[in-house]
Design an enzyme around this catalytic site. Sequence first.
Site, mmCIF file in Angstrom:
data_model
loop_
_atom_site.group_PDB
_atom_site.id
_atom_site.type_symbol
_atom_site.label_atom_id
_atom_site.label_comp_id
_atom_site.label_asym_id
_atom_site.label_seq_id
_atom_site.Cartn_x
_atom_site.Cartn_y
_atom_site.Cartn_z
ATOM 1 N N HIS A 20 0.835 -1.205 0.000
ATOM 2 C CA HIS A 20 0.000 0.000 0.000
ATOM 3 C C HIS A 20 0.874 1.262 0.000
ATOM 4 O O HIS A 20 0.709 2.149 -0.848
ATOM 5 C CB HIS A 20 -0.912 -0.016 1.240
ATOM 6 C CG HIS A 20 -1.812 1.171 1.358
ATOM 7 N ND1 HIS A 20 -3.143 1.130 1.021
ATOM 8 C CD2 HIS A 20 -1.576 2.449 1.783
ATOM 9 C CE1 HIS A 20 -3.689 2.326 1.220
ATOM 10 N NE2 HIS A 20 -2.754 3.132 1.688
ATOM 11 N N GLU A 21 1.797 1.325 0.949
ATOM 12 C CA GLU A 21 2.652 2.525 1.043
ATOM 13 C C GLU A 21 3.578 2.631 -0.175
ATOM 14 O O GLU A 21 3.878 3.729 -0.643
ATOM 15 C CB GLU A 21 3.456 2.512 2.345
ATOM 16 C CG GLU A 21 2.616 2.517 3.617
ATOM 17 C CD GLU A 21 1.551 3.610 3.654
ATOM 18 O OE1 GLU A 21 1.751 4.676 3.040
ATOM 19 O OE2 GLU A 21 0.511 3.393 4.295
ATOM 20 N N HIS A 26 1.742 4.322 -2.941
ATOM 21 C CA HIS A 26 1.836 5.781 -2.787
ATOM 22 C C HIS A 26 3.200 6.274 -3.277
ATOM 23 O O HIS A 26 3.304 7.305 -3.955
ATOM 24 C CB HIS A 26 1.688 6.169 -1.313
ATOM 25 C CG HIS A 26 0.287 6.211 -0.799
ATOM 26 N ND1 HIS A 26 -0.732 6.886 -1.440
ATOM 27 C CD2 HIS A 26 -0.262 5.698 0.342
ATOM 28 C CE1 HIS A 26 -1.852 6.773 -0.726
ATOM 29 N NE2 HIS A 26 -1.594 6.055 0.347
ATOM 30 N N HIS A 31 3.505 6.604 -6.932
ATOM 31 C CA HIS A 31 2.779 7.807 -7.370
ATOM 32 C C HIS A 31 3.705 9.026 -7.268
ATOM 33 O O HIS A 31 3.708 9.896 -8.145
ATOM 34 C CB HIS A 31 1.548 7.983 -6.485
ATOM 35 C CG HIS A 31 0.485 8.857 -7.071
ATOM 36 N ND1 HIS A 31 -0.663 9.185 -6.385
ATOM 37 C CD2 HIS A 31 0.380 9.490 -8.270
ATOM 38 C CE1 HIS A 31 -1.424 9.965 -7.141
ATOM 39 N NE2 HIS A 31 -0.816 10.165 -8.281
#
Length: 677
Positions: free
Chosen positions: A467-468, A471, A474
């Site tokens: 998940h991190e 990010h 991105h």
Amino acid sequence: MNILNHTYDTPYHTAPFSKIKNSDFLPAITQGIIDAKADIDAITSNPETPNFENTIEALDFSGESLDRMSSIFFNLNSAETSEELQSIAQEVSPLLSEFSNDITLNEALFERVKAVYQKRDDFTLSVEQNTLLDKTYKSFSRNGANLSEDKKNELREIDKKLSQLSLKFGENVLAETNAFQMHLTNENDLNGLPEGAKEAAKDLAESKDLEGWLITLDYPSYIPFMTYANNRELRKKLAIASGAKAFHEDKLDNQDKVLQIAKLRFERAQLLGYKTHAHFVLEERMAKTPENVAQFLNELLEKAKPAAEGEFHKLEAFAKDLDGIEQLQKWDSAYYSEKLKQKLFDLDDEQLKPYFKLENVIDGAFTIAERLYDLKFEQIDTIDKYHKDVLTYKVTDTNGNLISIFYADFFPREGKRNGAWMTVYKSQYIKNGVNDRPHISIVCNFTKPTKSKPSLLTFNEVTTLFHEFGHALHGMLANTTYPSLSGTSVFWDFVELPSQVLENWCYQKEALELFATHYETGETIPMALIEKIKASSTFHEGMQTLRQLSFGLLDMSWHGIDPSSIKDVKTHELEAFEGTKLYPDVAENCMSTSFSHIFQGGYSSGYYSYKWAEVLDADAFEYFLEQGVFSKDVAKRFKDNVLSQGGTEDPMTLYKRFRGKEPQPDALLKRAGLMEK
């Protein structure tokens, strides 16, 4: 010489952590504000007619040094804080809040911005430039530029108070987390706990010069105990301690701060002409209005609640049958859920953990990023770190061009707040023809290595890392001209798409076989275990969905109304939770007093965005499943239309360009097992 006020003479211009003294921050930031004000003065005193370049673009690139040192300071205050840093933060935050207001309430500057905005049709602007112009104008109009002088002063006072209150809120939560420890000297009290968790508890006790075992509120200590410990009374003690953070009627109590923050946010919104804080926030979100958020949450609630209640009744019956439990309590939730999952799927985290050695999972995330986006990750030791545990990487493309510097910080310690997050030390932007690459970091709190075992992750920790890292991608793959539109600078209910979509690879055979190998034997995770992971992925999804919805509804209950009549935090919270309640309330506990996402982080009126982004990520990943989870074509579309674009266009426009259509909630409901496939 204060190193923070100079260009960093370091590899890749990275932060010179080892050379920064705490005493440097306040004078450096003070000087940074002076320099940034000079940048603003240069814009307002420019005799030329206002245009995009000399006003909007110049403003976006102003205060570059201040932005950089502020990001270093606040990132350290989250990941490696101390009493000294917290004290400095209480001085620095109001200064930065005041400076921010100095910009948005600067009449001469606003007149120039407004002049460009009103004559936008006279300029030939790109899509990104049009977005920046819109965003810049709104940053003034939405933050008081049109207010009278006395109202502007009122706004300044509110913002100053809010910055101090949210800081103090977070400090209290961290202090409460660090203050509690459950010291056990009877080994029977650890019955049921896996050997690795027992060893970690013993190591922790030794590190504090204590005999026996130590359990704390840090997640790698707390979660295993709540999940496996047979001693129900000790689970209760730990659960109540966790749920009572900053809810003790003492100097670390946050009840008054919650009420003050909610009321000040409402007053601010009213001052700016908005009905509530949620109306103000959501104007710049995909959801647009509190009414849309309420409809979204309640529609999901309608679908999830029957499933959640059915799951809960089965769990109650299971606990009663197994141990004669007459009334299931919150401290029973993880324990009996794990036992039921083991019974239904013959699967538990202890079977899986040997296949998820931290280093292998990191390599797996890197390999997947390489397969999808042609990235290479090289661990380097030539750049400064703020703590010895931090890992540092140079990220390049297949041609060797620098894409990003990447920091990864995985283990809990006293100076680090709980949870997991991605952050930025330096944004990406293009200036004078040079594409300046970003410096990105992820911070987590995972199970530490012990004397006999490496760091072995639970499956939940594996998905958290992905998940991190989503990010982080991105941020790393950002390719925009302007820093304020770069990377994760997107609508809040769009920012979770890249993170949540990457979690899907954790359930795919082709991905797991790349990194899930036994830390001792090197054996690839057996297909039978992969099937069990997939089969159990929707286990208690109804209850999990209800839990997430309850947080979103609590958030909106604080921010979507006039909170001035709320006198008691706990009473208000119970009302907000009424429609999602499964377990009996625990009188000693209160969630709001440690709900850092909304009272310290940026999620106020935005917690719903996790579920909102799940609709996007399920729909997006369905596209990958149709074409192949390592489809270069779909990955390129996602990279070109989502990951690299930052906030340059409306997120729905970007999403439709990637997907070819608007997202459909059916994909999420199917994946969650709340709808027939």
